[in-house]
Design an enzyme around this catalytic site. Structure first.
Site, PDB file in Angstrom:
ATOM      1  N   GLY A   1       1.009  -1.248  -0.145  1.00 25.14           N
ATOM      2  CA  GLY A   1       0.241   0.239  -0.302  1.00 25.14           C
ATOM      3  C   GLY A   1       0.473   1.595   0.195  1.00 25.14           C
TER       4      GLY A   1
ATOM      5  CD  GLN B   1       3.386   5.581   2.802  1.00 20.72           C
ATOM      6  OE1 GLN B   1       2.889   5.316   2.556  1.00 20.72           O
ATOM      7  NE2 GLN B   1       4.487   4.702   3.363  1.00 20.72           N
TER       8      GLN B   1
ATOM      9  CB  CYS C   1       6.192   2.258   7.154  1.00 22.51           C
ATOM     10  SG  CYS C   1       4.850   3.246   6.172  1.00 22.51           S
ATOM     11  CG  LEU C   2       6.656   1.155   1.019  1.00 21.46           C
ATOM     12  CD1 LEU C   2       6.168   1.648   0.131  1.00 21.46           C
ATOM     13  CD2 LEU C   2       7.487  -0.166   1.383  1.00 21.46           C
TER      14      LEU C   2
ATOM     15  CG  HIS D   1      -0.501   1.551   7.394  1.00 20.49           C
ATOM     16  ND1 HIS D   1       0.752   0.790   7.951  1.00 20.49           N
ATOM     17  CD2 HIS D   1       0.218   2.364   6.367  1.00 20.49           C
ATOM     18  CE1 HIS D   1       1.596   1.133   7.661  1.00 20.49           C
ATOM     19  NE2 HIS D   1       1.567   2.066   6.736  1.00 20.49           N
ATOM     20  CD  GLU D   2      -1.175   2.518   2.380  1.00 18.53           C
ATOM     21  OE1 GLU D   2      -0.585   3.752   2.446  1.00 18.53           O
ATOM     22  OE2 GLU D   2      -0.373   2.077   2.785  1.00 18.53           O
TER      23      GLU D   2
ATOM     24  CG  HIS E   1       0.523   6.779   5.638  1.00 16.56           C
ATOM     25  ND1 HIS E   1       1.130   7.324   6.128  1.00 16.56           N
ATOM     26  CD2 HIS E   1       1.110   5.504   5.440  1.00 16.56           C
ATOM     27  CE1 HIS E   1       2.626   6.283   6.342  1.00 16.56           C
ATOM     28  NE2 HIS E   1       2.783   5.657   5.211  1.00 16.56           N
TER      29      HIS E   1
END
Length: 177
Positions: free
Chosen positions: A56, A61, A104-105, A146-147, A150
């Protein structure tokens, strides 16, 4: 019969913003223009997510403070969920609360046991402005929550407390620049 293109094949990979950059800590703006620039952004997000080997990715991000996320994530039964949501609203997060590994990226190489509900429902729009509802369970529900976090200016580490949060932040501060 013409085949639909694979998301991200026409996108360009963009740098992923990392923990500490202000765009990750600020709630994102609603998308108001559903034109070709939004479609390009979504393509770039898919390309970036795949290049970073994520499941995701939220627009902030990659430095774009807009309410958009993409996903290509399995659920606990290994059913693949692929798509995007513009102006998402988390309308339900319920069921059993489970602590599971979450990464997380924007904090590459780190993860921590994070509590999330095992069911989530998100409503929003496609890049064409069509309404969409996405429901997920298990791992995919974790991804949706999670997204959405963000886009509200939060990271999974904000959900940690005490020792667990200090450990992740200490490991983050020791990373090589």
């Amino acid at each position: 019969m013409r085949r639909a293109s694979i998301p991200g094949t026409r996108g360009r990979v963009r740098p992923v913003t990392l923990l500490g950059e202000s765009v990750l800590q600020t709630p994102c703006a609603q998308v108001t223009d559903f034109g070709p620039e939004l479609a390009r952004l979504v393509e770039d997000m898919f390309a970036t997510m795949y290049a970073a080997r994520g499941v995701g990715l939220a627009a902030n991000q990659i430095g774009e403070p807009l309410r958009v996320f993409v996903y290509d994530c399995p659920d606990d039964e290994e059913v693949r969920h692929l798509g995007h949501v513009v102006n998402p609203r988390l309308v339900a997060a319920d069921g059993v609360v489970l602590r599971g590994p979450e990464g997380c990226l924007s904090l590459p190489g780190l993860e921590a046991g994070t509590e999330r509900y095992d069911r989530a429902v998100v409503e929003g729009f496609t890049v064409d402005g069509e309404p969409v509802t996405v429901e997920g369970t298990g791992w995919f529900a974790r991804c949706l929550q999670h997204e959405c976090d963000h886009l509200d200016g939060g990271l999974y580490v904000d959900r940690l407390s005490g020792r667990r949060q200090r450990r992740v932040m200490r490991r983050w501060s020791r990373r090589k620049p």
